[in-house]
Design an enzyme around this catalytic site. Structure first.
Site, PDB file in Angstrom:
ATOM      1  N   PRO A   1       0.519  22.659  57.352  1.00 26.45           N
ATOM      2  CA  PRO A   1       0.261  23.687  55.992  1.00 26.45           C
ATOM      3  C   PRO A   1       0.145  22.791  54.611  1.00 26.45           C
ATOM      4  O   PRO A   1       0.988  22.340  54.301  1.00 26.45           O
ATOM      5  CB  PRO A   1       1.374  24.652  56.065  1.00 26.45           C
ATOM      6  CG  PRO A   1       1.830  24.687  57.653  1.00 26.45           C
ATOM      7  CD  PRO A   1       1.660  23.221  58.050  1.00 26.45           C
ATOM      8  N   CYS A   2      -0.642  23.406  53.927  1.00 29.79           N
ATOM      9  CA  CYS A   2      -1.234  22.948  52.615  1.00 29.79           C
ATOM     10  C   CYS A   2      -0.669  23.601  51.277  1.00 29.79           C
ATOM     11  O   CYS A   2      -0.510  23.123  50.159  1.00 29.79           O
ATOM     12  CB  CYS A   2      -2.707  22.845  52.534  1.00 29.79           C
ATOM     13  SG  CYS A   2      -3.429  24.500  52.352  1.00 29.79           S
ATOM     14  N   GLN A   3      -0.070  24.665  51.538  1.00 26.67           N
ATOM     15  CA  GLN A   3       0.454  25.556  50.422  1.00 26.67           C
ATOM     16  C   GLN A   3       1.229  24.714  49.425  1.00 26.67           C
ATOM     17  O   GLN A   3       1.116  24.747  48.351  1.00 26.67           O
ATOM     18  CB  GLN A   3       1.004  26.819  50.772  1.00 26.67           C
ATOM     19  CG  GLN A   3      -0.034  27.965  51.664  1.00 26.67           C
ATOM     20  CD  GLN A   3      -0.026  27.693  53.092  1.00 26.67           C
ATOM     21  OE1 GLN A   3       0.500  26.588  53.414  1.00 26.67           O
ATOM     22  NE2 GLN A   3      -0.274  28.743  53.957  1.00 26.67           N
TER      23      GLN A   3
ATOM     24  N   TRP B   1       1.636  21.721  48.873  1.00 31.14           N
ATOM     25  CA  TRP B   1       1.002  20.615  48.108  1.00 31.14           C
ATOM     26  C   TRP B   1      -0.280  20.894  47.394  1.00 31.14           C
ATOM     27  O   TRP B   1      -0.791  20.156  46.482  1.00 31.14           O
ATOM     28  CB  TRP B   1       0.303  19.564  49.344  1.00 31.14           C
ATOM     29  CG  TRP B   1       1.207  19.182  50.294  1.00 31.14           C
ATOM     30  CD1 TRP B   1       1.341  19.989  51.666  1.00 31.14           C
ATOM     31  CD2 TRP B   1       2.499  18.279  50.279  1.00 31.14           C
ATOM     32  NE1 TRP B   1       2.435  19.293  52.403  1.00 31.14           N
ATOM     33  CE2 TRP B   1       2.974  18.370  51.683  1.00 31.14           C
ATOM     34  CE3 TRP B   1       2.867  17.649  49.209  1.00 31.14           C
ATOM     35  CZ2 TRP B   1       4.052  17.787  51.922  1.00 31.14           C
ATOM     36  CZ3 TRP B   1       3.899  16.920  49.698  1.00 31.14           C
ATOM     37  CH2 TRP B   1       4.540  16.695  50.951  1.00 31.14           C
ATOM     38  N   SER B   2      -0.712  22.440  47.359  1.00 27.06           N
ATOM     39  CA  SER B   2      -1.805  22.698  46.756  1.00 27.06           C
ATOM     40  C   SER B   2      -1.817  22.629  45.273  1.00 27.06           C
ATOM     41  O   SER B   2      -0.622  23.147  44.630  1.00 27.06           O
ATOM     42  CB  SER B   2      -2.060  24.155  47.335  1.00 27.06           C
ATOM     43  OG  SER B   2      -3.576  24.591  46.603  1.00 27.06           O
TER      44      SER B   2
END
Length: 186
Positions: free
Chosen positions: A74-76, A78-79
């Site tokens: 999941p990237c949230q 790091w976004s």
């Protein structure tokens, strides 16, 4: 015989499709989001889909003799569009579940994909920690930022790829140069 790949954080199978088209067999996948299961199963009807939280998966649920592991943790967290909590966010910690599975499955290679925000200066220590964990598992690891637009995709979409190959294989992955700008990734 096609190399066997395990897909983690599979979504509807975007990375899987690329690997499938490149001649790999996606033998097993994991996706926890119930809204995506039907789409993944439609796209990959022959692939075993484990529909549970990765933290609860025992690696023995995966087939034996996996050649590679792919996935996009999941990237949230790091976004750049979010709060950028990195590994302080429970979703950011899931990168380490990917590493746990790698340590248990012991593949020859891996590919993990994430958003460009993971390379933000505030995440430098987390990225170093992630890379160090890959190295401890015996992988030669490269980290490359690419823009899909440089590879004939009609959108600007920057992504970071962590790619590792077992050191015992004595090979190093070199990201292909861009086809349209003759740009060599860093």
């Amino acid at each position: 015989m096609k190399p066997k790949v395990l897909s983690l954080f599979s979504g509807c199978g975007g990375l899987d499709l690329g690997f499938h088209k490149a001649g790999f067999e996606i033998v097993c996948a994991n996706e926890n989001d119930k809204k995506i299961h039907q789409t993944f199963e439609y796209n990959f009807p022959k692939t075993k889909l484990i529909k549970e939280d990765i933290k609860k998966i025992d690696y023995q649920e995966f087939p034996k003799n996996i050649d590679g592991v792919i996935g996009g943790p999941p990237c949230q967290s790091w976004s750049e569009a979010g709060k950028q909590l990195g590994e302080k966010d429970k979703r950011g910690k899931l990168f380490f579940e990917y590493i746990r599975i790698l340590s248990q499955v012991k593949p020859k290679f891996f590919l993990a994909e994430n958003v460009s925000g993971i390379l933000h200066n505030k995440h430098r220590n987390s990225v170093k920690k992630i890379k160090d964990e890959f190295e401890k598992l015996g992988f030669t690891t490269s980290i490359t930022l690419v823009d899909a637009n440089d590879y004939n995709v009609p959108q600007t979409r920057k992504r970071v790829f962590f790619i590792g190959i077992k050191k015992s294989l004595k090979k190093k992955f070199i990201f292909p140069a861009s086809k349209i700008l003759n740009h060599k990734p860093t």
